[in-house]
Design an enzyme around this catalytic site. Structure first.
Site, mmCIF file in Angstrom:
data_model
loop_
_atom_site.group_PDB
_atom_site.id
_atom_site.type_symbol
_atom_site.label_atom_id
_atom_site.label_comp_id
_atom_site.label_asym_id
_atom_site.label_seq_id
_atom_site.Cartn_x
_atom_site.Cartn_y
_atom_site.Cartn_z
ATOM 1 N N CYS A 89 0.862 -1.185 0.000
ATOM 2 C CA CYS A 89 0.000 0.000 0.000
ATOM 3 C C CYS A 89 0.899 1.236 0.000
ATOM 4 C CB CYS A 89 -0.893 -0.015 1.243
ATOM 5 S SG CYS A 89 -1.855 1.494 1.434
ATOM 6 N N ASP A 94 4.429 14.243 0.057
ATOM 7 C CA ASP A 94 4.682 15.589 -0.470
ATOM 8 C C ASP A 94 5.607 15.592 -1.685
ATOM 9 O OD1 ASP A 94 3.141 16.650 1.498
ATOM 10 O OD2 ASP A 94 4.813 16.967 2.886
ATOM 11 N N HIS A 97 8.191 10.809 -4.670
ATOM 12 C CA HIS A 97 8.596 9.457 -4.270
ATOM 13 C C HIS A 97 7.505 8.433 -4.579
ATOM 14 C CE1 HIS A 97 11.753 7.413 -2.019
ATOM 15 N NE2 HIS A 97 10.823 6.644 -1.509
ATOM 16 N N ARG A 136 -10.587 0.382 0.901
ATOM 17 C CA ARG A 136 -10.260 -0.803 0.100
ATOM 18 C C ARG A 136 -9.659 -1.937 0.921
ATOM 19 N NH1 ARG A 136 -10.310 3.758 -2.438
ATOM 20 N NH2 ARG A 136 -10.894 3.889 -4.636
#
Ligand code: DLZ
Length: 161
Positions: A89, A94, A97, A136
């Site tokens: 997950c 910010d 990456h 999910r």
């Protein structure tokens, strides 16, 4: 949005082959473990509900999603498996990456799949925020782990037909 009206846990059980005798590897990333462990649990429960034996499920952990590629490749080399499920997950932060991890992991898993040795099931959540992941992993949109388990069973049956 693809999953707006689709619950990841809902499927027609009559279309799912038996998982009896199937040996499935599950590689789980520990980053965002609140979500990845819920997905792994969903996958395990669904596989056993369809006939797989718990002792035929090989579960291994890797630190983050980027390591799923190595983890899945290692399982393919070192375990006698019918399929491997990669669970991770990634949640957007910010910096860019997020994009590199998602792209590298996705491409790596796709490359393993293209070897056509055993099916590699893509259980990587790529979320903009924790709410999307929550929805999910047993939330309002079901559990991605259930969907991965059903896909694994169907792909093993496909490859054994
Ligand atoms: C470094 C990192 C970051 C920032 N975010 C996540 C994430 O949301 N989900 C995830 O599974 N892993 C993350 N990682 C860790 C990388 O996947 C990887 O473990 C490190 O870059 C070391 O190779």
């Amino acid at each position: 949005m693809a999953t707006a009206f689709h619950n990841l846990s809902s499927y027609d059980a009559s279309t799912v082959p038996s998982a009896e005798g199937m040996k499935i590897g599950i590689v789980v990333a520990d980053w965002n473990d609140r979500f990845t462990y819920a997905m792994a649990e969903g996958a395990i429960n669904t596989l056993t509900r369809h006939g797989a034996r718990e002792e035929d499920l090989i579960i291994k952990h890797v630190p983050g999603s980027f390591e799923l590629v190595y983890g899945a490749a290692w399982m393919m080399e070192n375990e006698e498996l019918d399929a491997v499920i990669a669970i991770g997950c990634v949640i957007r932060g910010d910096t860019p990456h997020f994009d590199y991890i998602c792209q590298g992991t996705t491409q790596g898993l796709a490359d393993l799949n293209a070897r056509a040795e055993i099916p590699v099931i893509y259980g990587l959540l790529t979320c903009n925020n924790a709410d999307q992941a929550e929805a999910r992993c047993g939330g309002v949109l079901g559990n991605k782990g259930d969907e991965c388990a059903i896909t694994a069973i169907k792909m093993v049956a496909y490859s054994q037909d």
